[in-house]
Design an enzyme around this catalytic site. Structure first.
Site, short mmCIF file in Angstrom:
data_model
loop_
_atom_site.label_atom_id
_atom_site.label_comp_id
_atom_site.label_asym_id
_atom_site.label_seq_id
_atom_site.Cartn_x
_atom_site.Cartn_y
_atom_site.Cartn_z
N ARG A 171 0.91 -1.26 -0.09
CA ARG A 171 0.00 0.13 0.26
C ARG A 171 0.95 1.23 0.05
O ARG A 171 1.93 1.13 0.87
CB ARG A 171 -1.03 0.14 1.40
N TYR A 183 -3.03 12.00 5.26
CA TYR A 183 -3.47 10.64 6.00
C TYR A 183 -2.43 9.63 5.60
O TYR A 183 -1.93 9.62 4.28
CB TYR A 183 -4.78 10.01 5.51
N ASP A 234 -5.12 3.71 -0.19
CA ASP A 234 -6.38 3.86 0.74
C ASP A 234 -6.75 5.42 0.88
O ASP A 234 -6.16 6.34 1.22
CB ASP A 234 -5.94 3.64 2.30
N HIS A 236 -9.19 6.55 2.58
CA HIS A 236 -9.54 6.90 4.00
C HIS A 236 -10.69 7.78 4.14
O HIS A 236 -10.62 8.76 4.89
CB HIS A 236 -8.48 7.43 4.81
N GLU A 260 -9.09 1.79 -1.76
CA GLU A 260 -9.76 1.50 -0.45
C GLU A 260 -10.44 2.58 -0.11
O GLU A 260 -10.11 3.73 0.06
CB GLU A 260 -8.70 0.91 0.66
N GLU A 286 -13.24 -1.67 6.64
CA GLU A 286 -12.65 -1.93 7.84
C GLU A 286 -13.26 -1.48 9.26
O GLU A 286 -13.17 -1.73 10.20
CB GLU A 286 -11.15 -1.12 7.91
N ARG A 307 -13.31 -5.74 3.47
CA ARG A 307 -12.28 -5.52 4.64
C ARG A 307 -12.61 -5.89 6.06
O ARG A 307 -11.86 -5.53 6.95
CB ARG A 307 -11.80 -4.01 4.56
N HIS A 336 -8.98 -6.17 7.31
CA HIS A 336 -8.02 -5.18 7.90
C HIS A 336 -7.00 -5.66 8.97
O HIS A 336 -7.30 -6.84 9.55
CB HIS A 336 -9.16 -4.26 8.78
N GLU A 363 -3.95 -7.43 5.13
CA GLU A 363 -3.16 -6.34 5.41
C GLU A 363 -2.44 -6.90 6.68
O GLU A 363 -2.68 -7.48 7.58
CB GLU A 363 -4.09 -5.14 5.99
N TRP A 426 -11.58 12.01 8.91
CA TRP A 426 -10.01 11.56 9.11
C TRP A 426 -9.94 10.30 8.28
O TRP A 426 -10.83 9.39 8.40
CB TRP A 426 -9.71 11.52 10.51
O1 EZ4 Z 1 -6.44 4.10 10.00
O2 EZ4 Z 1 -6.68 0.95 11.77
O3 EZ4 Z 1 -6.10 0.29 5.84
N1 EZ4 Z 1 -5.86 0.71 7.25
C1 EZ4 Z 1 -6.14 1.82 7.86
C2 EZ4 Z 1 -5.68 2.01 9.13
C3 EZ4 Z 1 -6.65 2.54 10.24
C4 EZ4 Z 1 -6.45 2.49 11.45
C5 EZ4 Z 1 -7.48 3.37 12.48
O4 EZ4 Z 1 -7.25 2.94 13.61
O5 EZ4 Z 1 -6.76 2.57 7.25
O6 EZ4 Z 1 -4.37 2.31 9.17
CO CO Z 2 -7.91 1.56 5.52
#
Ligand code: EZ4
Ligand code: CO
Length: 426
Positions: A171, A183, A234, A236, A260, A286, A307, A336, A363, A426
């Protein structure tokens, strides 16, 4: 002398000679252990009248003590006297019996009980969990790690280091010019941990800058390392569905393994729009807790990888249900596995991954040496793959004496604001 004999923390492996499952295994104690060997972990230990015990992970990053209270106040008392063999019935009792269903706190508490009971059953029968699930579909499990950098050059170098370690899937996340603390930009090489302060760190987000920057990272990665490495990214939860569609399209030339969490997926319908516009494979889930969170995404084939994992989605009992449902629609698993998932979850997930027919990838972010010492385990990394353990149960134990030397440290996840100050995801 076996490896287990030489390790004083190794779980006993010969319970099955004395126990089996022909008579009740009465739960005599259920205790919550909070420890912070590098980061916080919440672990449930369930003991039985015949000596065999099991442990389950209940860690909820940044909200740990809510699950501790849920277990201590509302679950542990009702476990005493129950038959530890009855995993499904206990799951249903805790899910249906709470009346208030689902959610990250409830489902992590249920997961901890569920995994501890599977651990007990495996030990009582002398069988590793993958045997109880139906046996291995593969001997080793492909994993991906996180390569991070504050700019493209740093991320490209970080990806190279993962390739050198034998990883076939990586990743890649990069800082974005003009954005503070984008992030996924780690501090420290192999131990990325976002929960970094007792109160949330404020970060800044600008999707337009991000969308303009990320394709450049993947162009450089393909130029540098060629077509072979599987590359993941990701989002996020930061984009709108239309922005996600744009990113998916702009990354198509770079052949991602997956993109992701492009949007906050409580809006499952949003993925119809994204899906219509891009062939970049999509992964999500996740933060999902149950099959209901991913039902539409799966049965409408709007995603490629789910995930959800052991600790987040109600333990082995429920994750298996999600995976079987996903298999009907050709959706593969991608559990996850960040560092906030304890070695107990990792060990259990690897048994699940070794069995699950529709496996995609796992992961794997390395835990610190302190974490690994508190949680002795028999899974291991080997050239881009994880090898699940062969000890009965999930094969992960907790050294309670050592755990007590690492008291809880309040830590929360960061928050994000747009450049004008608006609160964002976030
Ligand atoms: O930000 O598990 O794909 N992995 C992620 C992680 C999350 C954390 C949050 O606790 O997005 O790194
Ligand atoms: Co993630």
């Amino acid at each position: 002398m076996s490896a287990a004999d030489s390790d004083p923390n190794a779980p006993e492996t010969d319970w099955s000679d004395r126990i089996g499952v022909s008579r009740p295994l009465v739960i005599t104690a259920a205790r919550v252990i909070v420890t912070s060997p590098g980061r916080n972990f919440v672990t449930l230990k369930i003991e039985t009248d015949q000596g065999v015990y099991g442990i389950g992970d209940a860690t909820l990053n940044g909200r740990e003590l809510s699950v501790v209270a849920y277990l201590n106040e509302h679950i542990c008392p009702l476990l005493i006297g129950r038959d530890a063999r009855r995993i499904e019935d206990t799951w249903q009792l805790l899910y249906r019996g709470a009346y208030w269903r689902r959610g990250p706190v409830t489902m992590r508490a249920i997961a901890a009980v569920d995994v501890a009971l599977w651990d007990i059953k495996g030990k009582a029968l002398g069988a590793p969990l993958h045997e109880l699930l139906g046996g291995k579909s593969r001997d080793r499990v492909m994993v991906y790690g996180h390569a991070n950098g504050s700019d493209i050059g740093e991320t490209v170098d970080a990806v190279g280091r993962y390739i050198d370690l034998g990883y076939q899937a990586i990743r890649a996340q990069t800082g974005v010019p003009g954005l503070v603390n984008a992030y996924g930009v780690g501090r420290g090489e192999l131990h990325y941990e976002p929960a970094d302060a007792s109160l949330p760190t404020e970060t800044v987000w600008d999707t337009r800058r991000y969308l303009a920057h990320v394709p450049k990272l993947f162009e450089r990665l393909r130029d540098t390392y060629g077509p072979e490495p599987r590359l993941l990214h990701d989002g996020h939860h930061r984009m709108t569905p239309l922005e996600a569609a744009q990113l998916g399209k702009s990354l198509e030339p770079f052949d991602l393994f997956w993109l992701e969490d492009v949007t906050p997926a409580e809006n499952q319908e949003a993925f119809r729009l994204i899906r219509q516009h891009t062939t970049t494979p999509l992964a999500v889930g996740e933060v999902f807790n149950t099959i209901w969170d991913c039902k539409d995404l799966i049965q409408e084939q709007l995603i490629d990888y789910i995930r959800a994992t052991i600790v987040g989605a109600g333990g082995l009992t429920h994750l298996r249900r999600i995976a079987d449902f996903a298999s009907v629609w050709g959706v593969r698993t991608g559990c996850h596995g960040a560092t906030d998932l304890s070695p107990v979850t990792m060990g259990t997930a690897l048994h699940f991954d070794a069995w699950v027919p529709n496996f995609g990838i796992q992961e794997y972010m390395r835990h610190t040496p302190e974490t690994d010492e508190v949680f002795p385990h028999d899974y291991r990394f080997e050239a881009g793959f994880m090898i699940p353990g062969e000890r009965p149960g999930h094969g992960v134990d907790i050294d309670e004496t050592l755990a007590a030397r690492f008291p809880y440290v309040p830590r929360q996840l960061p928050v994000a604001r747009l450049t004008d100050g608006t609160m964002w995801n976030w």
